[in-house]
Design a protein around this motif. Structure first.
Motif, PDB file in Angstrom:
ATOM      1  N   MET A  12       0.837  -1.192   0.000  1.00 38.58           N
ATOM      2  CA  MET A  12       0.000   0.000   0.000  1.00 38.58           C
ATOM      3  C   MET A  12       0.880   1.253   0.000  1.00 38.58           C
ATOM      4  SD  MET A  12      -3.049   1.059   2.637  1.00 38.58           S
ATOM      5  CE  MET A  12      -4.022  -0.371   2.182  1.00 38.58           C
ATOM      6  N   VAL A  13       0.487   2.239  -0.797  1.00 32.01           N
ATOM      7  CA  VAL A  13       1.234   3.495  -0.863  1.00 32.01           C
ATOM      8  C   VAL A  13       0.444   4.575  -0.123  1.00 32.01           C
ATOM      9  CG1 VAL A  13       2.202   5.272  -2.370  1.00 32.01           C
ATOM     10  CG2 VAL A  13       2.286   2.867  -3.061  1.00 32.01           C
ATOM     11  N   PHE A  14       1.131   5.274   0.772  1.00 33.13           N
ATOM     12  CA  PHE A  14       0.512   6.324   1.577  1.00 33.13           C
ATOM     13  C   PHE A  14       0.958   7.702   1.076  1.00 33.13           C
ATOM     14  CE2 PHE A  14       1.116   2.541   4.167  1.00 33.13           C
ATOM     15  CZ  PHE A  14      -0.150   2.338   4.688  1.00 33.13           C
ATOM     16  N   GLN A  15       0.143   8.703   1.362  1.00 34.52           N
ATOM     17  CA  GLN A  15       0.477  10.079   1.000  1.00 34.52           C
ATOM     18  C   GLN A  15       0.441  10.960   2.244  1.00 34.52           C
ATOM     19  OE1 GLN A  15      -2.878   9.613  -1.803  1.00 34.52           O
ATOM     20  NE2 GLN A  15      -1.791  11.143  -3.023  1.00 34.52           N
ATOM     21  N   LYS A  16       1.322  11.958   2.250  1.00 30.10           N
ATOM     22  CA  LYS A  16       1.302  12.952   3.325  1.00 30.10           C
ATOM     23  C   LYS A  16       1.457  14.328   2.702  1.00 30.10           C
ATOM     24  CE  LYS A  16       2.760  10.532   7.499  1.00 30.10           C
ATOM     25  NZ  LYS A  16       3.471  10.704   8.773  1.00 30.10           N
ATOM     26  N   PHE A  17       0.727  15.294   3.252  1.00 26.73           N
ATOM     27  CA  PHE A  17       0.806  16.670   2.799  1.00 26.73           C
ATOM     28  C   PHE A  17       1.187  17.536   3.991  1.00 26.73           C
ATOM     29  CE2 PHE A  17      -2.166  14.294   0.235  1.00 26.73           C
ATOM     30  CZ  PHE A  17      -1.775  14.600  -1.066  1.00 26.73           C
TER      31      PHE A  17
ATOM     32  N   CYS B 294      19.039  -4.234   9.012  1.00 31.41           N
ATOM     33  CA  CYS B 294      17.651  -3.806   8.803  1.00 31.41           C
ATOM     34  C   CYS B 294      16.783  -4.954   8.297  1.00 31.41           C
ATOM     35  CB  CYS B 294      17.583  -2.655   7.796  1.00 31.41           C
ATOM     36  SG  CYS B 294      18.333  -1.128   8.411  1.00 31.41           S
ATOM     37  N   SER B 295      15.553  -4.978   8.759  1.00 29.55           N
ATOM     38  CA  SER B 295      14.598  -5.981   8.284  1.00 29.55           C
ATOM     39  C   SER B 295      13.481  -5.343   7.459  1.00 29.55           C
ATOM     40  CB  SER B 295      14.004  -6.756   9.458  1.00 29.55           C
ATOM     41  OG  SER B 295      13.546  -5.877  10.463  1.00 29.55           O
ATOM     42  N   TYR B 296      13.362  -4.010   7.536  1.00 29.24           N
ATOM     43  CA  TYR B 296      12.353  -3.281   6.770  1.00 29.24           C
ATOM     44  C   TYR B 296      12.965  -2.001   6.199  1.00 29.24           C
ATOM     45  CZ  TYR B 296       8.983  -6.255   9.184  1.00 29.24           C
ATOM     46  OH  TYR B 296       8.291  -7.346   9.671  1.00 29.24           O
ATOM     47  N   ALA B 297      12.288  -1.460   5.199  1.00 30.48           N
ATOM     48  CA  ALA B 297      12.708  -0.172   4.649  1.00 30.48           C
ATOM     49  C   ALA B 297      11.487   0.642   4.263  1.00 30.48           C
ATOM     50  CB  ALA B 297      13.611  -0.365   3.430  1.00 30.48           C
ATOM     51  N   VAL B 298      11.575   1.932   4.472  1.00 34.37           N
ATOM     52  CA  VAL B 298      10.560   2.871   3.990  1.00 34.37           C
ATOM     53  C   VAL B 298      11.101   3.479   2.701  1.00 34.37           C
ATOM     54  CG1 VAL B 298       9.338   5.033   4.444  1.00 34.37           C
ATOM     55  CG2 VAL B 298       9.675   3.376   6.293  1.00 34.37           C
ATOM     56  N   ILE B 299      10.357   3.318   1.631  1.00 35.43           N
ATOM     57  CA  ILE B 299      10.726   3.877   0.329  1.00 35.43           C
ATOM     58  C   ILE B 299       9.833   5.091   0.105  1.00 35.43           C
ATOM     59  CG2 ILE B 299      11.073   3.371  -2.125  1.00 35.43           C
ATOM     60  CD1 ILE B 299      12.478   1.304  -0.381  1.00 35.43           C
ATOM     61  N   PHE B 300      10.433   6.252  -0.184  1.00 37.65           N
ATOM     62  CA  PHE B 300       9.578   7.430  -0.325  1.00 37.65           C
ATOM     63  C   PHE B 300      10.035   8.367  -1.434  1.00 37.65           C
ATOM     64  CE2 PHE B 300      12.860   9.278   2.416  1.00 37.65           C
ATOM     65  CZ  PHE B 300      12.901  10.616   2.062  1.00 37.65           C
TER      66      PHE B 300
ATOM     67  N   ARG C   4       0.869   9.811 -10.132  1.00 36.29           N
ATOM     68  CA  ARG C   4      -0.530   9.896  -9.686  1.00 36.29           C
ATOM     69  C   ARG C   4      -0.642  10.345  -8.231  1.00 36.29           C
ATOM     70  NH1 ARG C   4      -4.691   6.561  -7.906  1.00 36.29           N
ATOM     71  NH2 ARG C   4      -3.298   4.785  -7.613  1.00 36.29           N
ATOM     72  N   LYS C   5       0.307   9.908  -7.412  1.00 39.39           N
ATOM     73  CA  LYS C   5       0.215  10.202  -5.976  1.00 39.39           C
ATOM     74  C   LYS C   5       0.627  11.632  -5.629  1.00 39.39           C
ATOM     75  CE  LYS C   5      -1.085   6.085  -4.498  1.00 39.39           C
ATOM     76  NZ  LYS C   5      -2.391   5.852  -3.858  1.00 39.39           N
TER      77      LYS C   5
ATOM     78  N   LYS D  75       7.759   3.076 -10.045  1.00 41.34           N
ATOM     79  CA  LYS D  75       6.722   2.074 -10.326  1.00 41.34           C
ATOM     80  C   LYS D  75       5.971   1.678  -9.068  1.00 41.34           C
ATOM     81  CE  LYS D  75       8.864  -0.034 -14.403  1.00 41.34           C
ATOM     82  NZ  LYS D  75       9.671  -1.193 -14.861  1.00 41.34           N
ATOM     83  N   ILE D  76       6.700   1.408  -7.998  1.00 38.68           N
ATOM     84  CA  ILE D  76       6.054   0.930  -6.778  1.00 38.68           C
ATOM     85  C   ILE D  76       5.251   2.036  -6.089  1.00 38.68           C
ATOM     86  CG2 ILE D  76       8.011   1.315  -5.203  1.00 38.68           C
ATOM     87  CD1 ILE D  76       5.585  -1.682  -5.123  1.00 38.68           C
ATOM     88  N   LEU D  77       5.734   3.292  -6.190  1.00 37.44           N
ATOM     89  CA  LEU D  77       5.059   4.392  -5.503  1.00 37.44           C
ATOM     90  C   LEU D  77       3.990   5.083  -6.355  1.00 37.44           C
ATOM     91  CD1 LEU D  77       7.977   6.182  -3.588  1.00 37.44           C
ATOM     92  CD2 LEU D  77       6.339   4.521  -2.697  1.00 37.44           C
TER      93      LEU D  77
END
Length: 199
Positions: A1-6, A83-89, A172-173, A166-168
Motif C-alpha cells: 500500500m502506498v501512503f500520502q502525506k501533505f 535492517c529488516s524493513y525499509a521505507v521507500i519514499f 498519480r500520488k 513504479k512501486i510508488l
C-alpha cells in the motif's frame, strides 16, 4: 500500500540556503536582502507532498531484495546493515519553484541561483520532516532508523529510480514524473530509502 502525506511549510533555514548558493563567510547585505525577497515571492506557493511505502528487506548474494525490485550496491548494503524493513519514499515541493527558476534564468541569473538554492533547501527540509516522523514512529515500535539513502548516491544506481517510481506511482500520488534521462520533474524532488532495524 502506498501512503500520502501533505505538509504545511517547514521553517526556512537561511544559512542552509546560502550554503547551497555557494556563499561562505559574511554575507553581503544585498545578498541577504535578495534572499528575503525570494523567500517572500515563493512563500505559500509551494506544495509539500510525500508518498511512501514500507517493505521487508532481504539480503541475498550481495543484492538487496525489496520485494518489488532487487539492487546491487555495497554502499546501500552497508547503510541497511541489520535492517529488516525499509521505507521507500518520494518527496516534492511542486512545480512552482521550477517556474521561478526558469522565469529569472535570463533576466536575473543571481535571483535564479537563489531560487535554485532555496528549492534545494525546501525539499531537504521536507525530507527531514518526514524522516523525523518515520524515526519517531519506528522508536515507538521498537525500531531504529538508518540515514536516508537516495539513488545516485555512492554506488546505488540512479536507474533504481525507475523501480521506486513504479512501486510508488509517483505521478498519480504526488505529481512527480521521471524522464528517460532519469531526472525528475518537478526538479526539486527526492526519492530515498530509510532502513529500519530492531533496537
Amino acid at each position: 500500500m502506498v501512503f500520502q502525506k501533505f505538509y504545511s511549510e517547514p521553517p526556512i533555514d537561511k544559512k542552509e540556503v546560502l550554503r547551497y548558493a555557494g556563499c561562505r563567510g559574511d554575507v553581503p547585505e544585498n545578498i541577504d536582502a535578495l534572499l528575503d525577497d525570494c523567500i517572500n515571492e515563493c512563500k505559500n506557493s509551494l506544495s509539500y507532498r510525500v508518498c511512501y511505502t514500507e517493505c521487508p528487506v532481504i539480503f541475498s548474494d550481495g543484492k538487496i531484495d525489496f520485494g518489488f525490485a532487487k539492487v546491487e550496491s555495497a554502499n546501500l548494503l552497508k547503510n541497511l546493515d541489520g535492517c529488516s524493513y525499509a521505507v521507500i519514499f518520494a518527496a516534492t515541493v511542486g512545480l512552482n519553484m521550477d517556474r521561478l527558476i526558469s522565469k529569472y534564468s535570463k533576466v536575473s541569473p543571481s535571483r535564479s541561483l537563489v531560487f535554485q538554492a532555496l528549492g534545494a533547501e525546501r525539499v531537504e527540509a521536507l525530507c527531514d520532516l518526514f524522516n523525523g516522523e518515520i524515526k519517531e514512529e519506528a522508536l515507538e515500535n521498537g525500531f531504529l532508523t538508518c540515514p536516508r539513502f537516495s539513488p545516485g548516491y555512492g554506488d546505488l544506481p540512479l536507474a533504481f529510480q525507475r523501480d521506486i517510481f513504479k512501486i510508488l506511482d509517483c505521478e498519480r500520488k504526488i505529481g512527480v514524473t521521471l524522464g528517460e534521462n532519469l531526472l525528475m520533474s518537478p526538479s526539486k524532488s527526492v526519492t530515498a530509502i530509510i532502513g529500519k532495524k530492531k533496537k
